[in-house]
Design a protein around this motif. Structure first.
Motif, PDB file in Angstrom:
ATOM      1  N   LYS A 308      34.410 -16.484  27.987  1.00  0.00           N
ATOM      2  CA  LYS A 308      34.931 -17.832  28.251  1.00  0.00           C
ATOM      3  C   LYS A 308      34.494 -18.251  29.666  1.00  0.00           C
ATOM      4  O   LYS A 308      33.964 -17.443  30.430  1.00  0.00           O
ATOM      5  N   LEU A 314      36.196 -13.592  25.020  1.00  0.00           N
ATOM      6  CA  LEU A 314      36.862 -14.354  23.962  1.00  0.00           C
ATOM      7  C   LEU A 314      37.423 -13.351  22.954  1.00  0.00           C
ATOM      8  O   LEU A 314      36.690 -12.494  22.464  1.00  0.00           O
ATOM      9  N   ALA A 363      36.629 -24.813  23.715  1.00  0.00           N
ATOM     10  CA  ALA A 363      36.331 -24.047  24.932  1.00  0.00           C
ATOM     11  C   ALA A 363      34.863 -23.663  24.934  1.00  0.00           C
ATOM     12  O   ALA A 363      34.326 -23.219  23.907  1.00  0.00           O
ATOM     13  N   VAL A 365      31.805 -21.323  25.479  1.00  0.00           N
ATOM     14  CA  VAL A 365      31.598 -19.866  25.517  1.00  0.00           C
ATOM     15  C   VAL A 365      30.107 -19.585  25.593  1.00  0.00           C
ATOM     16  O   VAL A 365      29.279 -20.420  25.226  1.00  0.00           O
TER      17      VAL A 365
END
Ligand code: SF4
Ligand code: SF4
Ligand code: SF4
Ligand code: SF4
Lengths: 847, 201
Positions: A308, A314, A363, A365
């Motif tokens: 992340k 993650l 999010a 990544v």
């Protein structure tokens, strides 16, 4: 050139005196070894035949340093103990994985009957440090120590008593644990802590010890040693010599030229504390030139794992309500999230994008691989070379050679020196991960368990002895672990406990084979602490400097006088060796076994606690104790071993006596990580270390170079002061052996360029001043290209011995010359890893 | 025990020491084993001439013309044309049937001619007996008498030392010298030394 130097040395003729004395008829008596020879045949040693002819064969494990090489002794039966009645040589079995011996091993007889050997228990009569003692009986010493110990425990609690040792931790635990003190704390933080933590962060517990992963020396094609001089163990040298016969290339990266590099190895001089930069530079070349093992990276490293934006991995918990935070996410084929615990993973190494989290938010990544490429972009060969003080071309060449020859980078042993060394280990393991050369012939391989039961161990607060005795240790967390969460042992915490009484006071200290003055940094501060102690007891073989500061000094048996059984380290076979007593102590030396000493102190302080470990008053006679307690312990360990390998006990015993060692399992390849996962959070080799990130110690999990925090960085005309070991005198005991003063240079090494600039000539005396400690000392200089410019080097243990017995004995005059590097280092400790440091920075002027 | 050769007699064997500098890690095990095996009484006594340990092997540190650090181990070369033998007025130094240069202590007057005449400076004086000492030591002679290797060869962890017969083409020393580059020390001194320094393959 060589010949000229040679001639010059030879031509310094001595002045011959007193040669007129005629010694006609002075035929030396035949020393009587010739009768033993018919019993040594190519098929082996005829032990029984030798016995009949009056000789004993005794296999043993060398303890002149901590490496434990295999030695064998031939002893004249019934002869009084003397140097003349024993011959010591390396174990001759061609299949011994770790045969001795080096110069330190060869000094064993010098140590055994050294004028500096401790002979009787000593009680301090003068001020601390003065070196005035009276000889006392064992009874008096042990009774008084026992009484004082009781006083301390009753006043300050058991944990106020600390213990430190290099090799005898289990022996010390026999006193510490029944007493209730968890504080048995080794020298690790000035030796291997950085490496242990680095390996733990990348491979997990169980893979962190320095002897667990090692090059397959005998089959290596190319091996780079960053910061390791390979002065021990000798089996590794022996096996590496075989690899050299087949053309293996050996390269040392070190500020000073290691002795082992004399054997046609390459030496790359580098600036101290820059190994991480060098390694990351190598990694940069490997990734840019696509010289890596992609299959290995995908399957066995965590580089395909998703990170992340905050640098954390993650996890399933991020993605699913009630998901597992220990299950990590990767991007699978077809842009589907997969988890590391799934079968048949085919992850995308280069994915970058965004994912929907459990709370519905998006999010960003990216894979750890992508982050690695960004990270390594800072470490171009040119930049890394600038930091490390090497040509950029060298970094590129090393990277290409490592890849082309399927080489390895050795993971070091004594690596904790500058405060940034954990990253050096992580850097070199990053290179090994890219090469993917693990558990293959000539690769980095793993040591299997020997299944040898220990004498004493602890599990979830319960102490267990091999004898079946067992008890609860209320407090198991050591004082250093209370301060440094990742440490394997930080002795500085004991010093803090004594001086600052934080987190709690330490008022009593027991040392066994622990030469504080040649082991721990900042001697002035250590002295301050020693002066404050209520009780300091030192157990040792020879009279070390620490003895002069001790209230009681107790003479310990040396390895030639001990029976024991131990693992053979630094091998990828499962081998156990037997240490057989070679000789009694020399006349006049009343030495006792370390374990007995600890048990007797315990018994005299608290008899009922001694009973908890099976020690009773009728064992106060050493011979009785050996026959009862020790014999039982060692028998049970051998029994446990035979049982674990399903072997006949009598056969196992016979084999130990005959050969000195047994290999229960030969080397096997293809284990970790192919059939056995690492113990890291992801089960993989974590080039991006999750543990320090998840625990909040670090922002990201990659190796990084930063300037050494352990000392003030030297500026122009100031120097790094580094030290290293010599295979002749590089250990606590061997450093005090008589020949060390002649065979180990205890001058300060300076590069010719520095010497010339400062107007210093060979053998000149200079004054060295610590930038951080202010300590000043005078020393003679060896102007030599064996050290990089800007750095000064000394061999550790070989000089600066300030104990009174050394000063008083003209035979040892040279040992008090030279300097101990520990005078100049300030004892900086990494707040997380507990890594300490013995490197320093100094000012050097002509005296 | 091997016999003493008379003038003009050739030895049956030409035993030689081989030291492989390309393998030596300068660990000192040979230097120290030599003393503890052959002169255990000298273990804590300085060799006053060299200000060093009383070993039949000496270590010399130097630097090559290319600036590369180098170490050299020097011991009696068992010269085939040995100045020490030629200068001994008492016939105490002799060559034996193995080609080893030896000393008969019964004939030695301690005159030191051999010590000063040795171009390799490998002889030292025992402070008590006042007799010259060098390789081979008494115990090593015993070790090799029945086919064992001398102490230094046994001690070496790097396999850098060997001892064997030059007259035997199959001996390990002959094989090594045939297959690897080697040199002898002070080649031009005319001593015909039998100590070989291997420089690598
Ligand atoms: S390396 Fe040398 S001192 Fe250490 S155990 Fe081996 S032989 Fe002994
Ligand atoms: S090396 Fe010296 S002592 Fe040895 S044989 Fe030659 S001259 Fe004699
Ligand atoms: S052969 Fe013996 S005496 Fe000669 S150098 Fe070797 S150990 Fe010393
Ligand atoms: S024992 Fe071998 S490696 Fe060690 S110094 Fe002697 S020759 Fe060199």
């Amino acid at each position: 050139m060589t010949k000229d130097v040679f001639k010059e040395t030879l031509s310094r003729r001595r002045f011959l005196v007193g040669s007129a004395a005629v010694a006609a008829g002075a035929l030396l008596a035949n020393k009587g070894w010739v009768d033993a020879q018919p019993f040594f045949t190519p098929e082996g040693v005829d032990i029984e035949g030798l016995e009949r002819a009056g000789f004993l064969v005794r296999h043993t494990i060398c303890h002149q340093c901590g490496a434990g090489c295999g030695l064998t002794a031939l002893v004249k039966k019934g002869a009084p103990p003397s140097e003349e009645s024993m011959l010591i040589f390396p174990n001759q079995s061609p299949d011994h994985p770790q045969p001795g011996m080096c110069g330190r091993g060869a000094t064993a007889p010098y140590t055994w009957n050294s004028p500096l050997r401790l002979r009787k228990p000593l009680k301090r009569v003068g001020a601390r440090g003065e070196g005035s003692f009276e000889e006392v009986t064992w009874d008096q010493a042990l009774d008084e120590i026992g009484a004082k110990l009781r006083e301390i425990v009753e006043r300050d609690g058991a944990k106020a008593v600390a213990f430190s040792t290099h090799d005898y931790a289990n022996e010390m635990r026999l006193l510490a644990w029944p007493l209730g003190s968890p504080n048995v704390i080794s020298q690790a933080s000035t030796c291997n802590t950085a490496g242990v933590v680095g390996r733990r962060w990348m491979m997990g517990s169980g893979f962190d010890h320095h002897a667990v992963i090692d090059p397959d020396y005998e089959n290596v094609r190319y091996v780079l040693f960053p910061g390791r001089s390979l002065n021990a163990p000798m089996g590794a040298v022996h096996r590496l010599a075989k690899a050299r016969e087949h053309g293996a290339k050996v390269v040392f990266l070190n500020p000073a030229h290691p002795d082992v590099a004399f054997a046609s190895a390459d030496w790359i001089p580098c600036v101290p504390g820059t190994d991480a930069a060098f390694m990351l530079g190598v990694a940069n070349v490997l990734v840019n030139e696509k010289k890596y093992d992609e299959g290995f990276i995908l399957r066995y490293t965590n580089l395909p794992f998703l990170l992340k934006a905050d640098g954390k991995p993650l996890t399933q918990a991020d993605l699913q309500e009630g998901g597992d935070a220990n299950v990590f996410a990767l991007m699978g084929e077809g842009n589907e999230i997969v988890f590391h615990t799934d079968d048949g993973l085919r992850p995308d190494l280069t994915y970058a994008g965004s994912v929907t989290l459990a709370d519905g938010s998006e999010a960003p990544v990216t894979t750890a691989w992508n982050r690695l490429l960004e990270h390594l972009a800072d470490y171009t060969p040119t930049h890394a070379a600038q930091i490390a003080g090497v040509p950029a071309a060298t970094i590129t060449r090393v990277a290409r050679e490592l890849f082309a020859m399927q080489g390895v980078v050795e993971d070091t042993w004594y690596n904790t020196r500058n405060g940034n060394d954990t990253d050096a280990i992580m850097g070199l393991m990053t290179v090994n991960a890219l090469l993917g050369n693990l558990d293959k012939p000539g690769g980095m391989c793993f040591r299997p368990s020997t299944k040898l039961p220990g004498m004493i161990g602890i599990s979830s607060g319960t102490v267990n002895l091999v004898t079946g005795d067992s008890f609860i240790l209320e407090q198991t967390k050591r004082i250093d672990q209370e301060i440094y969460p990742e440490t394997n042992a930080t002795f500085d915490a004991v010093i803090q406990g004594i001086l600052d009484e934080e987190p709690y006071p330490i008022t009593g200290l027991f040392l066994t084979g622990a030469t504080i003055f040649h082991r721990d940094p900042n001697v002035a501060r250590a002295i301050e602490a020693l002066e404050k102690l209520d009780l300091l007891v030192t157990v040792d073989v020879v009279h070390q400097e620490i003895c002069d500061w001790s209230d009681y000094v107790l003479p310990a048996e040396m390895f030639l006088e001990r029976d024991h059984i131990a693992n053979v380290g630094w091998t990828q076979t499962a081998t156990v060796a037997r240490q057989q007593k070679v000789t009694d102590p020399p006349p006049g030396v009343d030495a006792r076994p370390d374990a007995w000493i600890m048990l007797e102190i315990l018994r005299r302080a608290y008899p009922q606690r001694a009973a908890m470990v099976g020690h009773y008053d009728w064992m106060s006679d050493v011979a009785t104790w050996k026959n009862e307690w020790l014999h039982r312990v060692e028998e049970l360990r051998i029994e446990g071993l035979a049982h674990a390998w399903n072997r006949d006990l009598e056969q196992v015993k016979a084999e130990f006596t005959e050969k000195g060692f047994i290999t229960f399992q030969e080397q096997r390849y293809g284990g970790t990580p192919y059939n056995r996962a690492f113990a890291s959070p992801s089960g993989r080799l974590e080039v991006y270390a999750f543990r320090p990130v998840l625990r909040g110690y670090r922002e990201h999990g990659f190796a990084t170079y930063f300037d050494p925090p352990a000392y003030t960085m030297p500026r122009a005309d100031e120097f790094f002061l580094v030290n290293g070991k010599s295979p002749i005198g590089g250990s606590g005991v061997a450093g005090l052996a008589f020949p060390t003063q002649y065979l180990v240079d205890n001058r300060l090494w300076l590069n010719p360029a520095d010497a010339e600039r400062l107007g210093i000539a060979m053998d000149d005396e200079v004054e060295v001043e610590g930038l951080d400690t202010g300590w000043k000392a005078k020393v003679n200089v060896n102007v030599t290209p064996r050290v990089i410019a800007g750095t000064a080097f000394v061999y550790s243990y070989s000089g600066g011995h300030r104990q009174k017995v050394v000063a008083d004995d003209p035979r040892f005059a040279k040992l008090s010359k030279g300097l101990a590097p520990h005078w100049f280092s300030r004892s900086w400790v990494d707040p997380v890893t507990g890594a300490n440091s013995n490197n320093a920075s100094v000012r050097i002027r002509r005296a | 025990m091997s016999t003493r050769l008379r003038k003009g007699q050739a030895p049956t064997k030409r035993m030689a020491h081989v030291w492989d500098a390309s393998k030596c890690i300068a660990c000192g095990a040979c230097v120290l084993s030599c003393t503890s095996t052959n002169n255990p009484d000298m273990m804590t006594r300085e060799e006053k001439g060299w200000h060093s340990v009383a070993s039949n092997i000496r270590r010399i540190d130097s630097v090559t013309a290319q600036g590369r650090p180098e170490v050299l181990l020097v011991q009696c070369q068992h010269c085939e044309d040995a100045p020490c033998l030629a200068t001994c007025p008492f016939g105490a130094t002799y060559m034996d049937d193995n080609g080893m240069i030896r000393l008969d202590p019964r004939m030695c007057a301690g005159c030191s001619y051999c010590v000063t005449s040795c171009p390799y400076n490998v002889r030292w004086f025992h402070p008590d007996s006042k007799l010259p000492k060098k390789c081979m030591g008494d115990t090593c002679l015993e070790l090799v008498a029945d086919g064992l290797q001398p102490a230094c060869v046994q001690a070496c962890p790097a396999g850098a030392r060997d001892y064997g017969d030059l007259n035997d083409p199959d001996s390990s020393v002959s094989v090594t010298l045939r297959t690897k580059r080697s040199r002898r020390l002070l080649e031009n001194a005319g001593t015909e030394p039998k100590y070989f320094v291997v420089e690598g393959s």
